[in-house]
Design an enzyme around this catalytic site. Structure first.
Site, PDB file in Angstrom:
ATOM      1  N   ARG A 194     -49.978  20.130 -20.062  1.00 15.39           N
ATOM      2  CA  ARG A 194     -49.715  18.868 -20.788  1.00 15.39           C
ATOM      3  C   ARG A 194     -49.473  17.705 -19.827  1.00 15.39           C
ATOM      4  NH1 ARG A 194     -45.718  17.764 -22.903  1.00 15.39           N
ATOM      5  NH2 ARG A 194     -46.264  16.710 -24.822  1.00 15.39           N
ATOM      6  N   GLU A 200     -40.370  47.955 -15.309  1.00 14.66           N
ATOM      7  CA  GLU A 200     -39.042  47.461 -14.885  1.00 14.66           C
ATOM      8  C   GLU A 200     -39.157  46.246 -13.988  1.00 14.66           C
ATOM      9  OE1 GLU A 200     -38.046  49.740 -17.417  1.00 14.66           O
ATOM     10  OE2 GLU A 200     -36.400  48.664 -16.396  1.00 14.66           O
ATOM     11  N   PRO A 251     -36.931  37.550 -14.848  1.00 10.12           N
ATOM     12  CA  PRO A 251     -35.597  37.091 -15.269  1.00 10.12           C
ATOM     13  C   PRO A 251     -34.730  36.681 -14.072  1.00 10.12           C
ATOM     14  CG  PRO A 251     -36.153  39.186 -16.301  1.00 10.12           C
ATOM     15  CD  PRO A 251     -37.200  38.925 -15.255  1.00 10.12           C
ATOM     16  N   ASP A 291     -42.255  12.354 -23.895  1.00 13.20           N
ATOM     17  CA  ASP A 291     -41.776  13.685 -24.288  1.00 13.20           C
ATOM     18  C   ASP A 291     -40.274  13.781 -24.380  1.00 13.20           C
ATOM     19  OD1 ASP A 291     -44.056  15.751 -22.362  1.00 13.20           O
ATOM     20  OD2 ASP A 291     -44.142  14.909 -24.376  1.00 13.20           O
TER      21      ASP A 291
HETATM   22  C1  4FV Z   1     -39.294  37.296 -17.875  1.00 11.67           C
HETATM   23  C2  4FV Z   1     -38.452  36.256 -18.249  1.00 11.67           C
HETATM   24  C3  4FV Z   1     -39.135  38.716 -18.217  1.00 11.67           C
HETATM   25  C4  4FV Z   1     -38.917  41.690 -16.934  1.00 11.67           C
HETATM   26  C5  4FV Z   1     -39.440  43.055 -16.698  1.00 11.67           C
HETATM   27  C6  4FV Z   1     -41.193  41.671 -17.549  1.00 11.67           C
HETATM   28  C7  4FV Z   1     -39.891  41.023 -17.831  1.00 11.67           C
HETATM   29  C8  4FV Z   1     -40.870  43.058 -17.098  1.00 11.67           C
HETATM   30  N1  4FV Z   1     -40.291  36.763 -17.154  1.00 11.67           N
HETATM   31  N2  4FV Z   1     -38.979  35.097 -17.758  1.00 11.67           N
HETATM   32  N3  4FV Z   1     -37.329  36.307 -18.992  1.00 11.67           N
HETATM   33  N4  4FV Z   1     -39.979  39.573 -17.581  1.00 11.67           N
HETATM   34  O1  4FV Z   1     -38.266  39.071 -19.014  1.00 11.67           O
HETATM   35  O2  4FV Z   1     -40.084  35.434 -17.108  1.00 11.67           O
HETATM   36  O3  4FV Z   1     -41.616  43.346 -15.975  1.00 11.67           O
END
Ligand code: 4FV
Length: 256
Positions: free
Chosen positions: A153, A115, A88, A168
């Site tokens: 793609r 986490e 994230p 696209d």
């Molecule tokens: C995430 C996202 C995501 C965070 C903690 C996996 C999680 C756990 N990855 N985009 N949004 N990952 O939420 O790519 O490890």
């Protein structure tokens, strides 16, 4: 394009590799794809890949050693590959990032769990931190599938002849036009006449107007950052004109 996924759940990718355009791209060797279990790089006999966070708090953190060994092994196999951590914290994935990633020979996609991963891994071994959106997943695997799907793609030959990535959504910074297929009348709703006309220029014009209108109504942010070409400017000006006329008439009606 070589995709190497690092995850503690490699089996999650089995159905993903086995269907649709991804399956065909693997069969045609347009892409090479594998999912590796990070546990295989944990040296202790319980193959532990997570531990409690320094500083306390809930949840667990992915240990740096197994991850670092797995990433180094993957980049030894595909030296020119870029490493991607799905998190994230990353830049939000979009079509232009998909195009950028599709220009590389290989991607090593690191899927976090718990986490997250030990920060020292991000520092030294990760080229791109990518987020698929502002929400929290239980793991990076689904995000990795999204990236692999969107990038595949764009690999020449991945989409069969009839499909073309340059048509696209987002290829020209606009949402795609409305699509119709048989039957010509469905529950009383007819397909727009122009699409049955065989008049390709008229059809292209209709599709551009459909794209512009849908983008204006659903994603005006995309129009604000798009470099409009002359034809697009003309169409938007025409609509402005029509709207001003309507507002003018309405004013007259009220002044009446
Ligand atoms: C995430 C996202 C995501 C965070 C903690 C996996 C999680 C756990 N990855 N985009 N949004 N990952 O939420 O790519 O490890």
């Amino acid at each position: 394009m070589f995709f190497t996924v690092l995850t503690i759940f490699p089996e999650m990718f089995d159905p993903f590799w086995a269907h649709g355009i991804i399956r065909k791209a693997i069969e045609d060797q347009t892409i090479f794809a594998s999912a590796t279990n990070i546990r295989d790089y944990a040296e202790d006999r319980h193959q532990v890949t997570d531990d409690r966070p320094y500083g306390g708090g809930s949840g667990m953190v992915m240990k740096p050693e197994p991850l670092a060994s797995a990433i180094r092994a993957a980049t030894r196999t595909v030296p020119e590959a870029k490493t991607v951590l799905l998190t994230p914290q990353g830049s939000v994935f979009d079509q232009s990032m998909a195009r950028e990633l599709a220009s590389f020979d290989g991607l090593v996609l690191v899927c976090g769990r718990y986490e997250g991963v030990d920060e020292r891994v991000c520092h030294d071994l990760i080229d791109y931190e990518i987020s698929t959106g502002d929400y929290v997943l239980t793991g990076g695997e689904l995000a990795a599938m999204i990236v692999i799907d969107a990038v595949t793609r764009l690999i020449p030959g991945a989409l069969g002849g009839e499909q073309a990535a340059e048509k696209d959504s987002f290829a020209n910074g606009l949402l795609e036009h409305a699509h119709y297929t048989r039957p010509r009348i469905f529950e009383g709703n007819e397909v727009p006449e122009v699409l049955l006309s065989g008049h390709h220029q008229e059809i292209e014009k209709w599709r551009l107007e459909s794209s512009l209108m849908r983008t204006l109504l659903k994603r005006s942010d995309l129009l604000q950052k798009k470099d409009l070409d002359q034809q697009e400017i003309e169409i938007l000006k025409k609509w402005c004109h029509q709207i001003e006329k309507i507002l003018g008439i309405n004013d007259q009606r009220h002044k009446g």
